[in-house]
Write a protein that holds these residues in place. Structure first.
Motif, PDB file in Angstrom:
ATOM      1  N   VAL A  36       5.354   4.380   5.484  1.00 61.26           N
ATOM      2  CA  VAL A  36       6.467   3.644   5.141  1.00 61.26           C
ATOM      3  C   VAL A  36       7.731   4.819   4.985  1.00 61.26           C
ATOM      4  O   VAL A  36       7.156   5.879   4.342  1.00 61.26           O
ATOM      5  N   PRO A  37       8.800   4.879   5.590  1.00 63.15           N
ATOM      6  CA  PRO A  37       9.621   5.852   5.495  1.00 63.15           C
ATOM      7  C   PRO A  37      10.001   6.435   4.154  1.00 63.15           C
ATOM      8  O   PRO A  37      10.109   5.452   3.271  1.00 63.15           O
ATOM      9  N   GLU A  38      10.264   7.687   3.729  1.00 61.65           N
ATOM     10  CA  GLU A  38      10.480   8.158   2.719  1.00 61.65           C
ATOM     11  C   GLU A  38      11.780   7.594   2.081  1.00 61.65           C
ATOM     12  O   GLU A  38      11.877   7.202   0.687  1.00 61.65           O
ATOM     13  N   GLU A  39      12.771   7.453   2.839  1.00 59.27           N
ATOM     14  CA  GLU A  39      14.118   6.880   2.234  1.00 59.27           C
ATOM     15  C   GLU A  39      13.931   5.302   1.872  1.00 59.27           C
ATOM     16  O   GLU A  39      14.507   4.756   0.930  1.00 59.27           O
ATOM     17  N   THR A  40      12.914   4.646   2.489  1.00 56.63           N
ATOM     18  CA  THR A  40      12.618   3.341   2.015  1.00 56.63           C
ATOM     19  C   THR A  40      12.072   3.161   0.728  1.00 56.63           C
ATOM     20  O   THR A  40      12.275   2.625  -0.064  1.00 56.63           O
ATOM     21  N   LEU A  41      11.055   4.204   0.562  1.00 60.60           N
ATOM     22  CA  LEU A  41      10.402   4.338  -0.640  1.00 60.60           C
ATOM     23  C   LEU A  41      11.166   4.716  -1.897  1.00 60.60           C
ATOM     24  O   LEU A  41      11.270   4.215  -3.060  1.00 60.60           O
ATOM     25  N   GLY A 183      12.521  -7.772  -0.020  1.00 62.69           N
ATOM     26  CA  GLY A 183      13.926  -7.875   0.708  1.00 62.69           C
ATOM     27  C   GLY A 183      13.807  -6.824   2.123  1.00 62.69           C
ATOM     28  O   GLY A 183      14.787  -7.237   2.973  1.00 62.69           O
ATOM     29  N   LEU A 184      12.968  -5.811   2.121  1.00 68.52           N
ATOM     30  CA  LEU A 184      12.781  -4.819   3.046  1.00 68.52           C
ATOM     31  C   LEU A 184      11.853  -5.314   4.080  1.00 68.52           C
ATOM     32  O   LEU A 184      11.651  -4.275   4.884  1.00 68.52           O
ATOM     33  N   GLY A 185      11.139  -6.291   3.960  1.00 69.90           N
ATOM     34  CA  GLY A 185       9.982  -6.752   4.722  1.00 69.90           C
ATOM     35  C   GLY A 185       8.777  -6.063   4.595  1.00 69.90           C
ATOM     36  O   GLY A 185       7.725  -6.160   5.309  1.00 69.90           O
ATOM     37  N   LEU A 186       8.562  -5.574   3.290  1.00 69.02           N
ATOM     38  CA  LEU A 186       7.507  -4.737   2.771  1.00 69.02           C
ATOM     39  C   LEU A 186       6.517  -5.714   2.041  1.00 69.02           C
ATOM     40  O   LEU A 186       7.004  -6.538   1.209  1.00 69.02           O
ATOM     41  N   ALA A 187       5.150  -5.192   2.115  1.00 71.02           N
ATOM     42  CA  ALA A 187       4.177  -6.054   1.417  1.00 71.02           C
ATOM     43  C   ALA A 187       3.868  -5.380   0.110  1.00 71.02           C
ATOM     44  O   ALA A 187       3.924  -4.001   0.162  1.00 71.02           O
ATOM     45  N   ALA A 188       3.677  -5.765  -1.064  1.00 73.79           N
ATOM     46  CA  ALA A 188       3.445  -5.070  -2.339  1.00 73.79           C
ATOM     47  C   ALA A 188       2.790  -6.160  -3.296  1.00 73.79           C
ATOM     48  O   ALA A 188       3.128  -7.235  -3.121  1.00 73.79           O
ATOM     49  N   ASN A 189       2.091  -5.703  -4.186  1.00 72.85           N
ATOM     50  CA  ASN A 189       1.750  -6.508  -5.272  1.00 72.85           C
ATOM     51  C   ASN A 189       1.614  -5.651  -6.486  1.00 72.85           C
ATOM     52  O   ASN A 189       1.061  -4.143  -6.271  1.00 72.85           O
ATOM     53  N   ILE A 190       1.659  -6.136  -7.858  1.00 74.00           N
ATOM     54  CA  ILE A 190       1.404  -5.538  -8.993  1.00 74.00           C
ATOM     55  C   ILE A 190      -0.015  -5.588  -9.600  1.00 74.00           C
ATOM     56  O   ILE A 190      -0.594  -6.779  -9.362  1.00 74.00           O
ATOM     57  N   THR A 191      -0.631  -4.523  -9.747  1.00 73.98           N
ATOM     58  CA  THR A 191      -2.057  -4.520 -10.464  1.00 73.98           C
ATOM     59  C   THR A 191      -2.035  -3.733 -11.733  1.00 73.98           C
ATOM     60  O   THR A 191      -1.399  -2.721 -11.835  1.00 73.98           O
ATOM     61  N   ILE A 192      -2.948  -4.055 -12.605  1.00 69.20           N
ATOM     62  CA  ILE A 192      -2.985  -3.092 -13.909  1.00 69.20           C
ATOM     63  C   ILE A 192      -4.511  -2.697 -13.760  1.00 69.20           C
ATOM     64  O   ILE A 192      -4.962  -2.216 -14.965  1.00 69.20           O
ATOM     65  N   TRP A 193      -5.278  -3.061 -12.954  1.00 70.37           N
ATOM     66  CA  TRP A 193      -6.768  -2.708 -12.932  1.00 70.37           C
ATOM     67  C   TRP A 193      -6.935  -1.126 -13.289  1.00 70.37           C
ATOM     68  O   TRP A 193      -7.957  -0.644 -13.709  1.00 70.37           O
ATOM     69  N   HIS A 194      -6.274  -0.370 -12.754  1.00 71.71           N
ATOM     70  CA  HIS A 194      -6.267   1.030 -13.047  1.00 71.71           C
ATOM     71  C   HIS A 194      -6.388   1.497 -14.385  1.00 71.71           C
ATOM     72  O   HIS A 194      -6.862   2.587 -14.860  1.00 71.71           O
ATOM     73  N   ALA A 215       1.162   0.222 -14.291  1.00 68.04           N
ATOM     74  CA  ALA A 215       1.064  -0.520 -12.917  1.00 68.04           C
ATOM     75  C   ALA A 215       0.450   0.453 -11.787  1.00 68.04           C
ATOM     76  O   ALA A 215       0.726   1.569 -11.921  1.00 68.04           O
ATOM     77  N   ALA A 216      -0.096  -0.061 -10.836  1.00 65.40           N
ATOM     78  CA  ALA A 216      -0.423   0.662  -9.546  1.00 65.40           C
ATOM     79  C   ALA A 216       0.011  -0.205  -8.601  1.00 65.40           C
ATOM     80  O   ALA A 216      -0.510  -1.630  -8.353  1.00 65.40           O
ATOM     81  N   ILE A 217       0.944  -0.032  -7.710  1.00 69.35           N
ATOM     82  CA  ILE A 217       1.713  -1.004  -7.029  1.00 69.35           C
ATOM     83  C   ILE A 217       1.503  -0.229  -5.455  1.00 69.35           C
ATOM     84  O   ILE A 217       2.284   0.391  -4.851  1.00 69.35           O
ATOM     85  N   PRO A 218       0.444  -1.081  -4.708  1.00 69.26           N
ATOM     86  CA  PRO A 218       0.370  -0.706  -3.229  1.00 69.26           C
ATOM     87  C   PRO A 218       1.531  -1.073  -2.395  1.00 69.26           C
ATOM     88  O   PRO A 218       1.749  -2.216  -2.649  1.00 69.26           O
ATOM     89  N   VAL A 219       1.941  -0.458  -1.585  1.00 63.23           N
ATOM     90  CA  VAL A 219       3.123  -0.803  -0.626  1.00 63.23           C
ATOM     91  C   VAL A 219       2.902  -0.423   0.916  1.00 63.23           C
ATOM     92  O   VAL A 219       2.301   0.559   1.151  1.00 63.23           O
ATOM     93  N   GLY A 220       3.158  -1.316   1.682  1.00 61.17           N
ATOM     94  CA  GLY A 220       2.892  -1.062   3.207  1.00 61.17           C
ATOM     95  C   GLY A 220       3.571  -2.424   4.092  1.00 61.17           C
ATOM     96  O   GLY A 220       3.983  -3.489   3.079  1.00 61.17           O
ATOM     97  N   TRP A 221       3.577  -2.369   5.118  1.00 57.74           N
ATOM     98  CA  TRP A 221       3.951  -3.266   6.140  1.00 57.74           C
ATOM     99  C   TRP A 221       2.840  -4.185   6.108  1.00 57.74           C
ATOM    100  O   TRP A 221       1.740  -4.044   6.375  1.00 57.74           O
ATOM    101  N   PRO A 222       3.316  -5.530   6.098  1.00 57.07           N
ATOM    102  CA  PRO A 222       2.179  -6.539   5.822  1.00 57.07           C
ATOM    103  C   PRO A 222       1.615  -6.911   7.174  1.00 57.07           C
ATOM    104  O   PRO A 222       2.034  -6.884   8.427  1.00 57.07           O
ATOM    105  N   GLN A 223       0.110  -7.328   7.214  1.00 52.99           N
ATOM    106  CA  GLN A 223      -0.585  -7.728   8.276  1.00 52.99           C
ATOM    107  C   GLN A 223      -0.278  -9.190   8.568  1.00 52.99           C
ATOM    108  O   GLN A 223      -0.378  -9.842   9.678  1.00 52.99           O
ATOM    109  N   GLY A 224      -0.081 -10.079   7.527  1.00 55.14           N
ATOM    110  CA  GLY A 224       0.375 -11.199   7.619  1.00 55.14           C
ATOM    111  C   GLY A 224       1.791 -11.770   7.234  1.00 55.14           C
ATOM    112  O   GLY A 224       2.450 -10.875   7.683  1.00 55.14           O
ATOM    113  N   ASN A 225       2.125 -12.940   6.986  1.00 55.93           N
ATOM    114  CA  ASN A 225       3.415 -13.483   7.065  1.00 55.93           C
ATOM    115  C   ASN A 225       3.596 -13.926   5.635  1.00 55.93           C
ATOM    116  O   ASN A 225       2.979 -14.195   4.913  1.00 55.93           O
TER     117      ASN A 225
END
Length: 243
Positions: A36-41, A183-194, A215-225
């Motif tokens: 994911v581009p740095e400017e997007t993060l 809104g930017l087309g990225l996938a993400a989810n909130i977790t607190i398991w850490h 929280a620990a929030i993984p972010v990336g481009w989605p494989q699904g829709n």
């Protein structure tokens, strides 16, 4: 009424654009390894910073992980936390939730666990709540305002109050991250398991001892829709004027 009997988001597409974003903001756990581009993060963190914080103190910090070696060191910690969750709290479907739907969610959680080292980015929101400046005169006025019963209640629930006060300063920003990602087309989810191994996570990321993580929030481009979320109807959860 089960969770499977839901209110869809079809009408949201007729309202403000933000409504359509919220109504299709699924927890997306299957991510492409593409960076994911740095400017997007930075846009995501900017969205978080725009959120309100208690007293407008803005004592938040955000650790953004993209380095492959760091992510690889975090992957075993993530696996331990996820396995602990699936062995206890996440072992069975919640009451009212369809077993098949729960199975699909668990499969996505397991996929994310097994591919965590390939996660393009991870955002860890942190907060250091400042020590309050309260003088004796203020404490007297505090007790007078609440009354004996209220003061005793606050004394007995101070730990919970402190945790909620800190959370209320952080989680609006977390929600902004999730909304901005969608809104930017990225996938993400909130977790607190850490939090099950928080000290080890903090050591791995060099987070100061007096800084709390939320929280620990993984972010990336989605494989699904993306698609309409499935949620309980508003009529089933709203209480007007009183419970």
């Amino acid at each position: 009424m089960t969770i499977e009997k839901v209110q869809t988001a079809e009408s949201a597409t007729d309202g403000p654009a933000l409504f359509a974003t919220m109504s299709t903001m699924r927890a997306m756990r299957r991510l492409k390894p593409d960076p994911v581009p740095e400017e997007t993060l930075e846009q995501l963190v900017q969205a978080a910073v725009w959120a309100p914080s208690g007293g407008n103190m803005q004592c938040y910090e955000y650790v953004v992980v993209t380095d492959r070696e760091v992510m690889a060191r975090l992957a075993p910690l993530w696996k331990r936390c996820v396995d602990a969750y699936l062995a206890t709290t996440g072992k069975y479907a919640p009451k009212g939730m369809d077993d098949a739907a729960y199975g699909r969610m668990v499969a996505a959680i397991e996929y994310q666990r097994d591919h965590f080292a390939d996660t393009p980015a991870l955002i860890v929101p942190c907060y250091r709540f400042p020590e309050p400046r309260i003088e004796e005169e203020g404490l007297v006025a505090y007790a007078q305002a609440l009354g004996p019963a209220g003061t005793e209640h606050m004394m007995n629930t101070q730990t919970r109050f402190q945790a909620l006060a800190e959370g209320s300063c952080v989680y609006p920003g977390v929600q902004n991250i999730l909304l901005a990602a969608r809104g930017l087309g990225l996938a993400a989810n909130i977790t607190i398991w850490h939090l099950m191994l928080e000290q080890e996570w903090k050591e791995a990321l060099g987070i100061p001892e007096d800084m709390q993580t939320f929280a620990a929030i993984p972010v990336g481009w989605p494989q699904g829709n993306f698609g309409p979320v499935r949620r309980r109807p508003v009529a089933d959860v709203i209480h007007r004027d009183r419970w």
